[in-house]
Design an enzyme around this catalytic site. Structure first.
Site, PDB file in Angstrom:
ATOM      1  N   ASP A  24       0.784  -1.246   0.000  1.00  0.00           N
ATOM      2  CA  ASP A  24       0.000   0.000   0.000  1.00  0.00           C
ATOM      3  C   ASP A  24       0.816   1.297   0.000  1.00  0.00           C
ATOM      4  OD1 ASP A  24      -1.563  -2.093   0.841  1.00  0.00           O
ATOM      5  OD2 ASP A  24      -2.263  -1.140   2.663  1.00  0.00           O
ATOM      6  N   GLU A 209     -10.527  -2.294   4.438  1.00  0.00           N
ATOM      7  CA  GLU A 209      -9.191  -1.814   4.768  1.00  0.00           C
ATOM      8  C   GLU A 209      -9.042  -0.393   4.224  1.00  0.00           C
ATOM      9  OE1 GLU A 209      -6.558  -5.774   4.602  1.00  0.00           O
ATOM     10  OE2 GLU A 209      -6.925  -4.978   2.612  1.00  0.00           O
TER      11      GLU A 209
END
Ligand code: FRU
Length: 445
Positions: A24, A209
């Site tokens: 990420d 998330e």
């Protein structure tokens, strides 16, 4: 025969970790005229492992300089097993990373909220002595998912979102909200937003998330990444809802996926100097494990996109700065052209019923215009994968950088995927389009 990852699959213009693994994007932020971009990384091997926060900076969104890691797991701390995703906030003029401290694995894992303070140039980070600021999920929830803090100040108090999911029944995603006067002591304020497992036939995962919020006047775009722990990698998808924040909760309508491909996940947002909302996503690999094991780098960040919300529609487009990636003059694609390396941009209008193609040995990318845009990606690992996305105008930009393919429509619907080209040389057929080679050396090594 054992196969090695080919060097021509490595991107030149997309940010990767210096070595090994990246996932990420984290806490993109503009400070003193410099964009700082952090990311989940595992310097030890080309697979996910106890995450560090890698760091790179840029003044133009095109050229990036690698910086020392901002955070690393600490064997004795609440982040002993990883510094997972989070954000950067400006707390009383100081830059602070809010991240997920992780101790333990699987069912035993504890996801807490930790903080680190940055030096004025954001190159040195010191973990807060009071970590963890939030030790774990509220017991009443019964779910262990409690991660990826996203902060903003609403003019009155600090607000923090964390991603979670329901523990029982129809498992689905939840976003939790905490509130604070000083961004240090946090009070749990309940569920900010939740959605069913499925909307319009689209699976929104068992838990969520990386919540991200962007404000457009009194309306907000809420972005979520949908995860199903049992799903094959790549994970599920990132989606947007649009609505308003009322009484501490988000009331919104489903807008759909943020990317129509199979590689882009966990986007992170920030606001640029001119008020533009900028978005980076993680471009995952799609390699078999034994091949990925031989890659010098695995994972990259998709090029920065501008996110807009106009007339009720969320759209993204490559930031205008990316025109600087075009190296040399445009080449006219009136007839087939060959590029000796997969680093190019194709731009033009694909008229209804026609087809564009990029090919190398047994691998290819085919784009056909019809009522929807049909895209077929073929390589030896994924076989043939078909995608469909809306495009009324057929006006397209395709960025190919190593195995990474980003396709953008004028209507703002992107597609990110991977094509592991058989050979470095690509043959391009795209009548009505022009093409450029992409610049080298935009990431300092
Ligand atoms: C999303 C994610 C986050 C987590 C991080 C760990 O890809 O699972 O929820 O914080 O990756 O690397």
């Amino acid at each position: 025969m054992k196969q090695n990852a080919a060097p021509h699959w490595q991107p030149r213009c997309h940010l990767t970790a210096e070595r090994n693994w990246m996932n990420d994007p984290n806490g993109p932020v503009l400070r003193d005229g410099v964009y700082h971009l952090f990311f989940q990384s595992n310097p030890e091997e080309p697979f996910w492992g106890p995450p560090h926060w890698g760091h790179a900076s840029s003044t133009d969104l095109v050229h990036w300089t690698r910086r020392p890691d901002a955070l690393a797991p600490d064997g004795t701390g609440p982040d002993a097993d990883g510094c997972w995703s989070g954000c950067v906030a400006d707390v009383d003029g100081r830059a602070a990373i809010y991240y997920t401290g992780v101790v333990g694995y699987d069912e035993e894992r504890v996801e807490s909220v930790c903080r680190a303070w940055g030096s004025t140039d954001l190159l040195k980070w010191e973990k807060d002595d009071d970590n963890p600021l939030v030790a774990g999920p509220p017991p009443s929830l019964g779910s262990g998912y409690h991660r990826d803090p996203f902060l903003w100040h609403d003019g009155d108090k600090w607000q923090m979102l964390l991603a979670g999911g329901t523990p029982t029944g129809e498992k689905h995603g939840q976003i939790l909200r905490y509130e604070s006067d000083d961004a240090a002591a946090w009070t749990y304020r309940g569920v900010f937003f939740e959605g069913p497992r499925e909307i319009d036939g689209l699976d929104l995962g068992e838990h969520w998330e990386c919540p991200q919020l962007a404000f457009f006047g009194d309306r907000a775009v809420l972005i979520l990444s949908c995860q199903d722990p049992l799903a094959e990698r790549p994970l599920l998808r990132s989606v947007a809802f649009t609505g308003t924040i009322t009484d501490g909760g988000f009331e919104g309508d489903f807008q759909g996926v943020l990317d129509f491909g199979d590689a882009c996940y966990a986007p992170a947002l920030t606001t640029g100097a001119d008020g533009r909302v900028l978005l980076w996503g993680w471009a995952q690999e799609r390699l078999p494990r034994d091949v990925q094991a031989t890659a010098s780098k695995a994972g990259a960040l998709a090029l920065p996109r501008e996110l807009t919300y106009e007339d009720g529609t969320v759209a993204t487009a490559p930031v205008s700065e990316l025109a600087a990636l075009r190296a040399g003059d445009a080449r006219d694609l009136a007839s087939e052209l060959t590029f000796d390396h997969p680093a190019l941009e194709i731009a033009g209008t694909l008229t209804e019923g026609r087809e564009w193609g990029v090919a190398s040995g047994d691998s290819s990318l085919t784009i056909r215009s019809g009522p929807v845009l049909s895209v077929r990606a073929v390589d030896e690992f994924g076989g043939a994968r078909d995608f469909a996305l809306p495009s009324r105008s057929g006006e397209l930009r395709i960025l190919i950088d190593g195995s990474l393919v980003e396709l953008h429509t004028a209507e703002g619907s992107p597609l990110t995927t991977r094509v592991y080209w058989s050979e470095p040389e690509l043959r391009v057929t795209a009548s009505g389009a022009r093409a450029w080679s992409l610049a080298e050396g935009v990431v300092e090594d």
